[in-house]
Every structure is written in C-alpha cells, then in structure tokens.
Motif scaffolding. Structure first.
Motif, PDB file in Angstrom:
ATOM      1  N   THR A   1     -66.510 -88.027 -10.984  1.00  0.00           N
ATOM      2  CA  THR A   1     -67.567 -86.915 -10.982  1.00  0.00           C
ATOM      3  C   THR A   1     -66.677 -85.681 -11.219  1.00  0.00           C
ATOM      4  O   THR A   1     -65.631 -85.471 -10.785  1.00  0.00           O
ATOM      5  CB  THR A   1     -68.565 -86.437  -9.653  1.00  0.00           C
ATOM      6  OG1 THR A   1     -67.755 -86.532  -8.730  1.00  0.00           O
ATOM      7  CG2 THR A   1     -69.396 -87.911  -9.506  1.00  0.00           C
ATOM      8  N   PHE A   2     -67.322 -84.574 -11.815  1.00  0.00           N
ATOM      9  CA  PHE A   2     -66.763 -83.462 -11.941  1.00  0.00           C
ATOM     10  C   PHE A   2     -67.212 -82.212 -11.699  1.00  0.00           C
ATOM     11  O   PHE A   2     -68.534 -82.037 -11.374  1.00  0.00           O
ATOM     12  CB  PHE A   2     -66.675 -83.238 -13.602  1.00  0.00           C
ATOM     13  CG  PHE A   2     -65.971 -84.326 -14.144  1.00  0.00           C
ATOM     14  CD1 PHE A   2     -64.527 -84.080 -14.475  1.00  0.00           C
ATOM     15  CD2 PHE A   2     -66.483 -85.422 -14.721  1.00  0.00           C
ATOM     16  CE1 PHE A   2     -63.968 -85.184 -15.059  1.00  0.00           C
ATOM     17  CE2 PHE A   2     -65.817 -86.287 -15.216  1.00  0.00           C
ATOM     18  CZ  PHE A   2     -64.419 -86.332 -15.499  1.00  0.00           C
ATOM     19  N   SER A   3     -66.613 -81.164 -11.118  1.00  0.00           N
ATOM     20  CA  SER A   3     -66.941 -79.959 -10.511  1.00  0.00           C
ATOM     21  C   SER A   3     -66.324 -78.939 -11.367  1.00  0.00           C
ATOM     22  O   SER A   3     -65.186 -79.093 -11.934  1.00  0.00           O
ATOM     23  CB  SER A   3     -66.669 -79.583  -9.044  1.00  0.00           C
ATOM     24  OG  SER A   3     -65.102 -79.845  -9.058  1.00  0.00           O
TER      25      SER A   3
ATOM     26  N   ILE B   1     -73.669 -87.141 -26.256  1.00  0.00           N
ATOM     27  CA  ILE B   1     -73.027 -86.050 -26.750  1.00  0.00           C
ATOM     28  C   ILE B   1     -72.871 -85.054 -25.976  1.00  0.00           C
ATOM     29  O   ILE B   1     -74.034 -84.475 -25.708  1.00  0.00           O
ATOM     30  CB  ILE B   1     -73.442 -85.904 -28.321  1.00  0.00           C
ATOM     31  CG1 ILE B   1     -73.583 -87.130 -28.989  1.00  0.00           C
ATOM     32  CG2 ILE B   1     -72.787 -84.640 -28.907  1.00  0.00           C
ATOM     33  CD1 ILE B   1     -74.128 -86.938 -30.291  1.00  0.00           C
ATOM     34  N   ILE B   2     -71.817 -84.448 -25.472  1.00  0.00           N
ATOM     35  CA  ILE B   2     -71.717 -83.160 -24.487  1.00  0.00           C
ATOM     36  C   ILE B   2     -70.922 -82.110 -25.295  1.00  0.00           C
ATOM     37  O   ILE B   2     -70.133 -82.378 -26.060  1.00  0.00           O
ATOM     38  CB  ILE B   2     -71.334 -83.622 -23.179  1.00  0.00           C
ATOM     39  CG1 ILE B   2     -69.743 -84.065 -23.208  1.00  0.00           C
ATOM     40  CG2 ILE B   2     -71.978 -84.598 -22.624  1.00  0.00           C
ATOM     41  CD1 ILE B   2     -69.003 -83.998 -22.078  1.00  0.00           C
ATOM     42  N   GLY B   3     -71.197 -80.845 -24.846  1.00  0.00           N
ATOM     43  CA  GLY B   3     -70.467 -79.706 -25.484  1.00  0.00           C
ATOM     44  C   GLY B   3     -71.067 -78.207 -25.048  1.00  0.00           C
ATOM     45  O   GLY B   3     -72.450 -78.614 -24.816  1.00  0.00           O
TER      46      GLY B   3
ATOM     47  N   HIS C   1     -76.386 -81.795 -21.189  1.00  0.00           N
ATOM     48  CA  HIS C   1     -75.636 -80.880 -20.654  1.00  0.00           C
ATOM     49  C   HIS C   1     -74.859 -81.250 -19.325  1.00  0.00           C
ATOM     50  O   HIS C   1     -73.744 -80.851 -19.233  1.00  0.00           O
ATOM     51  CB  HIS C   1     -76.720 -79.542 -20.286  1.00  0.00           C
ATOM     52  CG  HIS C   1     -76.730 -78.856 -21.372  1.00  0.00           C
ATOM     53  ND1 HIS C   1     -75.964 -77.936 -22.029  1.00  0.00           N
ATOM     54  CD2 HIS C   1     -78.064 -78.165 -22.005  1.00  0.00           C
ATOM     55  CE1 HIS C   1     -76.433 -77.329 -22.974  1.00  0.00           C
ATOM     56  NE2 HIS C   1     -77.623 -77.428 -23.079  1.00  0.00           N
ATOM     57  N   ASP C   2     -75.313 -82.161 -18.613  1.00  0.00           N
ATOM     58  CA  ASP C   2     -74.850 -82.448 -17.455  1.00  0.00           C
ATOM     59  C   ASP C   2     -73.673 -83.578 -17.411  1.00  0.00           C
ATOM     60  O   ASP C   2     -74.056 -84.696 -18.031  1.00  0.00           O
ATOM     61  CB  ASP C   2     -76.057 -82.817 -16.683  1.00  0.00           C
ATOM     62  CG  ASP C   2     -75.411 -83.147 -14.951  1.00  0.00           C
ATOM     63  OD1 ASP C   2     -74.596 -83.702 -14.709  1.00  0.00           O
ATOM     64  OD2 ASP C   2     -76.139 -82.481 -14.109  1.00  0.00           O
ATOM     65  N   ILE C   3     -72.479 -83.165 -17.308  1.00  0.00           N
ATOM     66  CA  ILE C   3     -71.393 -84.179 -17.606  1.00  0.00           C
ATOM     67  C   ILE C   3     -71.640 -85.105 -16.557  1.00  0.00           C
ATOM     68  O   ILE C   3     -71.247 -86.338 -17.207  1.00  0.00           O
ATOM     69  CB  ILE C   3     -70.103 -83.169 -17.345  1.00  0.00           C
ATOM     70  CG1 ILE C   3     -70.137 -82.048 -18.282  1.00  0.00           C
ATOM     71  CG2 ILE C   3     -69.145 -84.216 -17.363  1.00  0.00           C
ATOM     72  CD1 ILE C   3     -68.878 -80.989 -17.955  1.00  0.00           C
TER      73      ILE C   3
END
Length: 270
Positions: free
Chosen positions: A266-268, A49-51, A209-211
């Motif tokens: 991956t995301f930046s 769960i992220i947000g 927290h880390d996507i």
C-alpha cells in the motif's frame, strides 16, 4: 452481491483483447493531449489507469471506445482496427460507464438498464424475450430489483452507479470501459463496486484516482504522466514509490502488506 443462479443464467462472459499502438490525440495538429501511447490489455484482464488530473486519462479512454479518432497510431480490438468496425458493432462489443451522466433521466431503473440492449435491436422492433430476461437477471445480480420502478434521478450516487453497470452488463460486451466508477462514493460503496466488477467476466479498463484501490483491483496498471505512459505492468511491477512520486509530484512511501499473497504494497503520499 448477486448469486450463482444469476451467473449461470447469463451466457458465458465474452472477452476481447485491446491493443494500443503509438496512439496520439489532440484538439489540433501539433497539440497533443496524449502522445505515442502503446499498451496491450489481454482478454479478461483488468487494467487500471492512474495519473494526476489533466494527465490524459479520460482522453485515452475516449480513443478506446471510439469517441474520438486518433491523430496517430491505432486501437485494435482482437487485432482489428477499431475504426474499421461499424459503430453498431463497436456498441455491441464495448460498453462504457462514464462519470458525467445526466441526473434527470425521465426513466425508471428498469428502463435505463434495458437501454443496454439497444445495440442488439433490429430497427424499431419490440424488446425480445431475451432482452427482458437479461435485464431481469442484471437487476437481480446487482441487487436492484427492489428499485426497478424507481426513477433513476431519485437514486443515490452508489445506486446510480450500479444501475449504469447493470446497463453495461446487459449489453453483453467483450470489454467494459469505466471512467472513475468509484468517484463520489464512500469507502464501502467503492469496495462493493470494485468487487462487483471483478466478478463480471469481460475485459475491464478503468481510470481510478485511488492508487491502493487500483493495486488491489487490477491485474495490470498503467501510469499516465503528461500525456505519456510512465509505467505499465502488473501492480507489483508498475506501482513503485519512485514512479508514483514522479507522476504525482509527491513523496510516496510503499508499505508491504504482511502475509499478502501475492506480495502487495500500500502507498502513503506525503
């Protein structure tokens, strides 16, 4: 971390399905921190769960482990409403690892891990042989035996987190719920904790927290935005640059991981 003998020594991991249907909760009528949430976590899945901060992630978790009763909607464990099950039975079936843990436990590491067997004790009976065996195996599996006599409060952050996960393991739960288990850990310990959790077996629900860690760890991801679910599905389905940008109020860029199977990004954040 751990070995095949320890895995064989424990009974086969139990898993349960978790269904959330129209879930809402707030401190008073008409004031909801989370609203109309619905999702399913199949037995054996790993949900991340992220947000952003304040989105309602921890509130959702508190509803899932029965710390607060929903204002509306329901949480079902293998089809049974969580609030129709006795607290003792819930404690047997759901283990919880929280961020806010007292640092001054006047107990040894072994004592803290053994506490995971409390829901299985009958009255004030002595610890059983099984209690001792499961505790010993968890200490071995999480490479904690050399720390077993140390006081919990004297451990590092990564060591404390492993002890609390060991306590959850000896509980023999069907679901383990974790609130930011990698918080305050360096990268190596973050990866170690997530690799450990992947191999445990029960259904896993955690906030992160880390996507990118969520994308690598989870089989399903839920994005929480302003108390509602903004996306839910496999990491490939849920984690889009558009959804991440909207949820975190940033510009997110997706980068394909070359030769990754299955296809992964991956995301930046800008």
């Amino acid at each position: 971390m751990g070995n095949a003998n320890n895995q064989a020594g424990r009974s086969a991991s139990k898993q349960a399905r978790l269904d959330v249907d129209g879930l809402s909760w707030g401190p008073r009528p008409g004031q909801h921190i989370i609203a109309n949430m619905s999702l399913t976590v199949a037995a054996g899945e790993r949900l991340a769960i992220i947000g952003p901060n304040g989105a309602g992630k921890s509130t959702l978790l508190r509803c899932l482990y029965r710390a607060v009763r929903p204002a509306r909607g329901s949480v079902r464990l293998d089809g049974i409403d969580l609030w129709s099950i006795s607290p003792r039975e819930v404690a047997k079936r759901i283990a919880v690892v929280l961020q806010e843990t007292p640092a001054d436990f006047p107990f040894s590491v072994r004592d803290v891990v053994m506490m995971g067997r409390i829901p299985h004790r009958k009255g004030l009976s002595r610890w059983s042989e099984r209690d001792h065996d499961l505790t010993a195996m968890a200490l071995d599996e999480l490479e904690l035996r050399h720390l077993s006599r140390r006081q919990f409060s004297c451990l590092s952050g990564g060591e404390k987190q492993r002890v609390l996960i060991a306590r959850a393991v000896v509980q023999e739960p069907e679901i383990i719920i974790l609130d930011e288990p990698t918080n305050h850990l360096d990268i190596r310990h973050q990866l170690e904790i997530l690799a450990l959790l992947k191999g445990l077996g029960p259904t896993i629900v955690m906030t992160l927290h880390d996507i990118n860690l969520a994308a690598d760890f989870a089989t399903k991801v839920a994005i929480i935005q302003s108390g509602r679910i903004a996306g839910h599905g496999s990491p490939q389905e849920a984690l889009t640059a558009q959804r991440i940008s909207a949820a975190f109020d940033v510009t997110a860029c997706a980068h394909r991981v070359v030769d990754a199977e299955p296809s992964r990004f991956t995301f930046s954040l800008i």
